[in-house]
Design an enzyme around this catalytic site. Structure first.
Site, mmCIF file in Angstrom:
data_model
loop_
_atom_site.group_PDB
_atom_site.id
_atom_site.type_symbol
_atom_site.label_atom_id
_atom_site.label_comp_id
_atom_site.label_asym_id
_atom_site.label_seq_id
_atom_site.Cartn_x
_atom_site.Cartn_y
_atom_site.Cartn_z
ATOM 1 N N GLY A 62 0.809 -1.209 0.000
ATOM 2 C CA GLY A 62 0.000 0.000 0.000
ATOM 3 C C GLY A 62 0.840 1.256 0.000
ATOM 4 N N SER A 67 -8.460 4.510 3.881
ATOM 5 C CA SER A 67 -7.034 4.364 4.189
ATOM 6 C C SER A 67 -6.416 5.714 4.510
ATOM 7 C CB SER A 67 -6.278 3.744 3.006
ATOM 8 O OG SER A 67 -4.886 3.700 3.288
ATOM 9 N N GLU A 95 -4.071 -2.337 12.001
ATOM 10 C CA GLU A 95 -3.139 -3.382 11.581
ATOM 11 C C GLU A 95 -2.873 -4.398 12.682
ATOM 12 O OE1 GLU A 95 1.220 -1.368 12.138
ATOM 13 O OE2 GLU A 95 -0.191 -0.385 10.771
#
Length: 449
Positions: free
Chosen positions: A112, A186, A334
């Site tokens: 990413g 995100s 995460e």
């Protein structure tokens, strides 16, 4: 959720019935390494990254920047205790900025940070830069970054997909200025625009317009690192408007940056202490940091352990009892796979909230965790924004990873307490944690890999 292909290599996750007692040196932070590489590449003078992480994601970033003309020289410090180890400990990377140029091709893999941080850099290059990657990278959100860059003056060809593959036609400069973006899927969307902003003619004003912004610590990391290289950044925390970040145009200074250990990658080792009632020390744990993994100290303490932070590092101790937890992980999403694995071994129910955006990560992590834990006998259900985990006796079986490094380490955590767990494609941990199998068996005092 991306289907996980049949993989011939199944790794028998080590099981132990004794308390772990180990010191584990964790490699450098992927997030810091890749941000540091971008900033050093945009600087007006050479800089250094010391103790960088060498993993798939960071090597993809380094190779991409080299393709754009940046010099990155790797050296091994003779004074270091490490000797060129694959994780980058003991190494230093000298970054020599140059005129960014195309034509070039960037392989983002499934990283990413590479797919989102580098299109703004490519817009500053002179010539076309093509971005491509793993099949899963085509499915990951990128459209908001593409549209924001177009608003700021970039020319991008994506055939209307709003995703990879694409080509950025760099013009050697970018106007910059104000831009609105929905970064609710995100936080990397915001960081992507901020990192290159000092080199934009007008800097940038990024205004987040969507729902709750996840992973704010990663944006704070970006801001702190920008300020460390001389950038002027106004943020909501410094008295600015909510959800607005401003970076003024200016020179980026070359710096000597020492990369912190990756605290999120310390998670499985701390979890081992928690679930075995043992003790694990992580050297060089920073007293102050913007890394999301620092939250593990409090989260795992609430789940039944305790910690001590000294100049030597963090020592975490388990009691042999694992408690369930009700926690909002929106800022530290995460960490969810590892926390879910521990929760599946707890003595009471857990609810993990605020992580709907994990459906858009390396895989749909919520669906993947639900399926894999339940196939080992667990009781996990998806909620609108997370997971509800009711502990049940687990049994052995194959734990699929879906090419997701954090799924692999989650499976290893469960395997520590449950006999017969086999991890499919444990090699995917190389994305951010090289040589994980050896580190894991080493923690247990076992030979081999």
């Amino acid at each position: 959720m991306t289907e996980s292909p049949v993989h011939p290599d199944l790794w028998p996750a080590p099981h132990t019935s004794t308390a772990v007692d180990a010191t584990v040196t964790v490699p450098g932070s992927k997030s810091v390494t890749n941000r540091g590489l971008v900033l050093a590449s945009l600087a007006a003078e050479p800089g250094w990254l010391r103790h960088p992480l060498r993993s798939r994601d960071t090597l993809l970033m380094a190779e991409a920047l080299r393709a754009l003309g940046v010099g990155i020289e790797e050296t091994v410090s003779s004074s270091s205790s490490a000797t060129g180890s694959p994780d980058g400990s003991g190494e230093a990377w000298r970054v020599i900025p140059a005129g960014l140029h195309g034509p070039a091709t960037v392989d983002v893999g499934n990283a990413g940070t590479v797919m989102r941080f580098l299109p703004p850099v490519a817009a500053l290059a002179d010539g076309p830069v093509r971005f491509d990657g793993d099949p899963r990278s085509y499915e990951r959100p990128l459209g908001a970054v593409i549209e924001a860059l177009r608003t700021l003056g970039a020319r991008i060809d994506d055939d209307g997909r709003g995703s990879l593959p694409l080509t950025v036609h760099g013009g050697g400069a970018l106007d910059g200025g104000p831009v609105e973006i929905d970064a609710s899927s995100s936080s990397q969307f915001v960081s992507a625009l901020l990192l290159s902003a000092p080199r934009f003619n007008q800097g940038v004003e990024v205004r987040h317009t969507g729902a709750v912004l996840p992973s704010l610590p990663h944006i704070r990391m970006t801001v702190d690192m920008l300020r460390s290289v001389g950038a002027q950044v106004d943020t909501p925390e410094s008295g600015g408007e909510p959800n607005v970040w401003r970076v003024s145009p200016g020179a980026v200074l070359g710096r000597d940056l020492t990369v912190e250990p990756d605290l999120s990658n310390a998670q499985p080792f701390l979890a081992a202490a928690l679930i075995t009632g043992g003790r694990v020390t992580i050297p060089d744990w920073p007293e102050h940091t913007t890394q999301p993994g620092d939250a593990l100290r409090e989260i795992f303490t609430e789940m039944g352990g305790s910690y001590e932070l000294t100049e030597q590092g963090l020592t975490f101790t388990g009691t042999g009892r694992v408690r369930g937890i009700d926690v909002d992980l929106g800022d530290v999403g995460e960490l969810t796979p590892g926390i879910a694995a521990v929760a599946a071994l707890a003595d009471s129910e857990s609810v993990l909230r605020g992580v709907a955006h994990l459906r858009l990560h390396e895989t749909d992590r919520l669906a993947a965790l639900t399926k894999e834990i339940n196939e080992l006998g667990g009781d996990v259900t998806e909620t609108e924004d997370g997971l509800r985990i009711r502990p049940r006796p687990l049994h052995g079986g194959v734990f699929h990873t879906y090419h997701d490094h954090r799924m692999a380490t989650a499976g290893a955590i469960i395997g520590l307490a449950v006999k017969g767990v086999q991890i499919e494609n444990v090699a995917t941990t190389a994305k951010t944690l090289p040589d994980f199998p050896r580190m894991w068996t080493g923690m247990l005092g076992l030979a081999g890999n």
